[in-house]
Scaffold this motif. Sequence first.
Motif, PDB file in Angstrom:
ATOM      1  N   LEU A 164       5.249  97.708  17.208  1.00 42.87           N
ATOM      2  CA  LEU A 164       4.492  97.793  18.442  1.00 42.87           C
ATOM      3  C   LEU A 164       4.943  99.109  19.048  1.00 42.87           C
ATOM      4  N   LEU A 165       4.158 100.150  18.769  1.00 43.78           N
ATOM      5  CA  LEU A 165       4.485 101.485  19.241  1.00 43.78           C
ATOM      6  C   LEU A 165       3.913 101.670  20.634  1.00 43.78           C
ATOM      7  N   VAL A 166       4.677 102.332  21.478  1.00 48.60           N
ATOM      8  CA  VAL A 166       4.248 102.533  22.864  1.00 48.60           C
ATOM      9  C   VAL A 166       4.460 103.982  23.288  1.00 48.60           C
ATOM     10  N   VAL A 167       3.662 104.388  24.251  1.00 46.28           N
ATOM     11  CA  VAL A 167       3.894 105.643  24.969  1.00 46.28           C
ATOM     12  C   VAL A 167       4.488 105.268  26.310  1.00 46.28           C
ATOM     13  N   GLU A 168       5.609 105.877  26.611  1.00 42.82           N
ATOM     14  CA  GLU A 168       6.238 105.700  27.922  1.00 42.82           C
ATOM     15  C   GLU A 168       5.984 106.954  28.745  1.00 42.82           C
ATOM     16  N   GLU A 169       5.453 106.757  29.923  1.00 38.40           N
ATOM     17  CA  GLU A 169       5.155 107.862  30.837  1.00 38.40           C
ATOM     18  C   GLU A 169       5.430 107.365  32.249  1.00 38.40           C
ATOM     19  N   ASP A 170       6.018 108.200  33.060  1.00 35.60           N
ATOM     20  CA  ASP A 170       6.321 107.825  34.445  1.00 35.60           C
ATOM     21  C   ASP A 170       7.165 106.555  34.518  1.00 35.60           C
ATOM     22  N   LYS A 207       7.062 103.891  32.635  1.00 37.46           N
ATOM     23  CA  LYS A 207       6.435 102.629  32.237  1.00 37.46           C
ATOM     24  C   LYS A 207       5.621 102.830  30.964  1.00 37.46           C
ATOM     25  N   VAL A 208       5.342 101.725  30.293  1.00 36.80           N
ATOM     26  CA  VAL A 208       4.515 101.739  29.090  1.00 36.80           C
ATOM     27  C   VAL A 208       3.063 101.859  29.525  1.00 36.80           C
ATOM     28  N   VAL A 209       2.370 102.888  29.008  1.00 33.79           N
ATOM     29  CA  VAL A 209       0.991 103.130  29.417  1.00 33.79           C
ATOM     30  C   VAL A 209       0.000 103.071  28.255  1.00 33.79           C
ATOM     31  N   SER A 210       0.502 102.974  27.029  1.00 28.76           N
ATOM     32  CA  SER A 210      -0.383 102.894  25.864  1.00 28.76           C
ATOM     33  C   SER A 210       0.383 102.219  24.737  1.00 28.76           C
ATOM     34  N   SER A 211      -0.354 101.464  23.898  1.00 24.53           N
ATOM     35  CA  SER A 211       0.321 100.803  22.786  1.00 24.53           C
ATOM     36  C   SER A 211      -0.613 100.629  21.591  1.00 24.53           C
ATOM     37  N   VAL A 212       0.005 100.496  20.437  1.00 25.32           N
ATOM     38  CA  VAL A 212      -0.667 100.225  19.173  1.00 25.32           C
ATOM     39  C   VAL A 212       0.217  99.258  18.395  1.00 25.32           C
TER      40      VAL A 212
END
Length: 148
Positions: free
Chosen positions: A51-57, A59-64
Amino acid sequence: MYIRKAKRTDANDLKVLYFEHLTHFPPQEEQDMNLWEQLLDKFEKDENMYLLVVEEDGKVVSSVQMVIIESLTHNVRPFAVIENVVTHADYRNRGYASALLEKASETAKEHRCYKVFLETGSNKESTLNFYKKNGFEIDQKHSCLKRL
């Protein structure tokens, strides 16, 4: 942009993504967050579950989500399945989902996968074009679903 595997502490951010920003399948029932945290522990540790995520600011804002499935075909090479591509509406059009799909594809290659399936519940032309732009094609295979 920071890409990483999801961890236990991401459960609430992921709940927001899935409930408020996963447009084709928003969960309806109340969620047991302890179960979410347990599953995220598995994702973090298992080399075949991602479960890959983008962390920005902060918090998690996108996932695959991706799973690697071992196979006896193609000279005992596995294949991968991607689902639940979702980005928070306030963070769309910044390349996050594309970066996650690229990271998932790279991870699949590292595992010697011979193919990657991307499953989507969306029939929106814009969504399908987004996947095509990211190297996926609409193929002739059919997914057959049996709800349990």
